[in-house]
Write a protein that holds these residues in place. Structure first.
Motif, PDB file in Angstrom:
ATOM      1  N   LEU A   1       0.831  -1.214   0.000  1.00  0.00           N
ATOM      2  CA  LEU A   1       0.000   0.000   0.000  1.00  0.00           C
ATOM      3  C   LEU A   1       0.865   1.265   0.000  1.00  0.00           C
ATOM      4  O   LEU A   1       0.528   2.256  -0.642  1.00  0.00           O
ATOM      5  CB  LEU A   1      -0.948   0.002   1.201  1.00  0.00           C
ATOM      6  N   ASN A   2       1.990   1.201   0.704  1.00  0.00           N
ATOM      7  CA  ASN A   2       2.899   2.354   0.730  1.00  0.00           C
ATOM      8  C   ASN A   2       3.447   2.626  -0.680  1.00  0.00           C
ATOM      9  O   ASN A   2       3.599   3.775  -1.095  1.00  0.00           O
ATOM     10  CB  ASN A   2       4.041   2.092   1.707  1.00  0.00           C
ATOM     11  N   LYS A   3       3.714   1.536  -1.416  1.00  0.00           N
ATOM     12  CA  LYS A   3       4.190   1.671  -2.802  1.00  0.00           C
ATOM     13  C   LYS A   3       3.097   2.313  -3.675  1.00  0.00           C
ATOM     14  O   LYS A   3       3.360   3.216  -4.455  1.00  0.00           O
ATOM     15  CB  LYS A   3       4.577   0.287  -3.340  1.00  0.00           C
TER      16      LYS A   3
ATOM     17  N   HIS B   1       2.320   6.227  -3.768  1.00  0.00           N
ATOM     18  CA  HIS B   1       3.121   7.150  -4.580  1.00  0.00           C
ATOM     19  C   HIS B   1       2.822   6.979  -6.062  1.00  0.00           C
ATOM     20  O   HIS B   1       3.622   7.359  -6.916  1.00  0.00           O
ATOM     21  CB  HIS B   1       4.626   6.919  -4.326  1.00  0.00           C
ATOM     22  N   ASP B   2       1.668   6.393  -6.384  1.00  0.00           N
ATOM     23  CA  ASP B   2       1.304   6.106  -7.777  1.00  0.00           C
ATOM     24  C   ASP B   2       1.053   7.400  -8.563  1.00  0.00           C
ATOM     25  O   ASP B   2       0.665   8.426  -7.984  1.00  0.00           O
ATOM     26  CB  ASP B   2       0.038   5.236  -7.800  1.00  0.00           C
TER      27      ASP B   2
ATOM     28  N   SER C   1      -4.788   8.097  -3.431  1.00  0.00           N
ATOM     29  CA  SER C   1      -5.706   8.421  -2.322  1.00  0.00           C
ATOM     30  C   SER C   1      -6.373   7.154  -1.772  1.00  0.00           C
ATOM     31  O   SER C   1      -6.549   7.009  -0.560  1.00  0.00           O
ATOM     32  CB  SER C   1      -6.757   9.449  -2.760  1.00  0.00           C
ATOM     33  N   SER C   2      -6.726   6.204  -2.663  1.00  0.00           N
ATOM     34  CA  SER C   2      -7.299   4.921  -2.215  1.00  0.00           C
ATOM     35  C   SER C   2      -6.297   4.178  -1.329  1.00  0.00           C
ATOM     36  O   SER C   2      -6.671   3.609  -0.304  1.00  0.00           O
ATOM     37  CB  SER C   2      -7.652   4.030  -3.406  1.00  0.00           C
ATOM     38  N   ALA C   3      -5.025   4.182  -1.748  1.00  0.00           N
ATOM     39  CA  ALA C   3      -3.995   3.462  -0.995  1.00  0.00           C
ATOM     40  C   ALA C   3      -3.771   4.074   0.383  1.00  0.00           C
ATOM     41  O   ALA C   3      -3.630   3.358   1.382  1.00  0.00           O
ATOM     42  CB  ALA C   3      -2.688   3.459  -1.781  1.00  0.00           C
ATOM     43  N   ILE C   4      -3.767   5.418   0.452  1.00  0.00           N
ATOM     44  CA  ILE C   4      -3.551   6.094   1.742  1.00  0.00           C
ATOM     45  C   ILE C   4      -4.715   5.796   2.693  1.00  0.00           C
ATOM     46  O   ILE C   4      -4.520   5.462   3.865  1.00  0.00           O
ATOM     47  CB  ILE C   4      -3.387   7.616   1.544  1.00  0.00           C
TER      48      ILE C   4
END
Length: 328
Positions: free
Chosen positions: A241-243, A246-247, A254-257
């Protein structure tokens, strides 16, 4: 929120909120009151609460956001019951609304409210699903997929997971509605969250979807990962998710954060707290993403580490439908 799962004789939430729904109040106040009723009486299946909500759902003279929120509140109140009084009202509201109204983002809550009625009920939704085919607007297909997802949530049904993956793999044209694909990605996570091996397999599948999927599919993958590992900060998932945070695609980031917040919700995980602090520094010039980082930080330290958003009890042997509905 204060009265959620609290059973008191005075019915304070109903007494306080019902007057804000009926009187001539601003739309935003009515919206908040409807939402409050849904949260306060989630999973109770109370007739008197439905009597307040059903007229709002069926009223086509009011704006779509109020109707949709009332449908979601009714879905929360009757979650997993397949209530035969609520589903026809929501279906009728979908059919009577104009296409321009159903294009509104709030209309999705109407589909979610209908789907929550059948959460975990498996194959009892066939008649409703057939009726949805009469809805010509794309929301009919969205609701159909969402209903299928909710019906098999937490069952680990391999055949249903395969159907969802088949939906994800379709290459749609630019004019076609791609939202059902996003719902199908969430469905893979939601169906396989019930058992350990299925969860691991789904996480591996998400890597493939992230590499080869359409933009809508990629945006839903971090959220699906969050559903599988809610309040369970697995190191591998956090790194992934951290990777993604930075997409290049801002929606994926925003979905990952937000997913990082859900994965660590209520755990006070020190490693995740450090990652979110780094993200806050990295996105200090982007107000939208910084706001999502702050929400994730709030979720991480929820209840100072005494609360959880994981809907399972006793090592995945008991699933709380109300808690799962809250996650959705």
């Amino acid at each position: 929120m204060l009265t959620t799962s609290v059973h008191d004789e005075t019915d304070s939430a109903k007494a306080l909120l019902s007057e804000y729904i009926t009187e001539n109040n601003p739309a935003i106040v009515k919206l908040a009151a409807i939402c409050g009723l849904g949260v306060a009486y989630a999973g109770t299946n109370r007739e008197e609460i439905l009597e307040l909500l059903l007229p709002i759902i069926s009223d086509t003279d009011i704006t779509i956001d109020l109707s949709s929120m009332a449908a979601l509140a009714a879905g929360l109140v009757c979650v997993g019951t397949g209530n035969g009084d609520v589903s026809p009202v929501i279906l009728q509201a979908m059919m009577e609304r104009m296409d321009s109204e159903l294009n509104h983002k709030y209309a999705r809550f109407m589909a979610l409210g209908l789907s929550l009625l059948f959460l975990g009920t498996q194959d009892t939704y066939d008649t409703i699903r057939e009726t949805l085919k009469a809805v010509t607007h794309p929301i009919g297909k969205q609701a159909s997929v969402l209903m299928q997802v909710c019906a098999y949530a937490g069952t680990g049904n391999v055949l249903e997971v395969q159907k969802m993956l088949h939906l994800c793999a379709e290459h749609l044209g630019e004019k076609e509605d791609q939202l059902p694909q996003a719902f199908a990605v969430l469905g893979v996570g939601l169906i396989s969250m019930g058992e350990g091996i299925g969860s691991e397999m789904s996480l591996r599948t998400f890597d493939h979807l992230m590499q080869y999927g359409e933009p809508y599919v990629r945006r839903a993958v971090p959220l699906a990962m969050a559903l599988v590992c809610a309040s369970n900060p697995v190191v591998g998932v956090l790194d992934t998710l951290n990777k993604f945070s930075h997409d290049n695609d801002k929606s994926v980031a925003s979905s990952a954060i937000f997913a990082m917040g859900v994965v660590g919700a209520g755990t006070n995980n020190a490693r995740l707290a450090q990652l979110l602090r780094q993200l806050a520094t990295y996105y200090h010039k982007d107000a939208d993403l910084l706001f999502v980082v702050r929400i994730a930080q709030g979720l991480l330290h929820m209840g100072k580490g005494t609360m959880t958003v994981n809907p399972y009890h006793h090592d995945r042997s008991l699933l709380s439908h109300t808690a799962l509905a809250g996650l959705l």
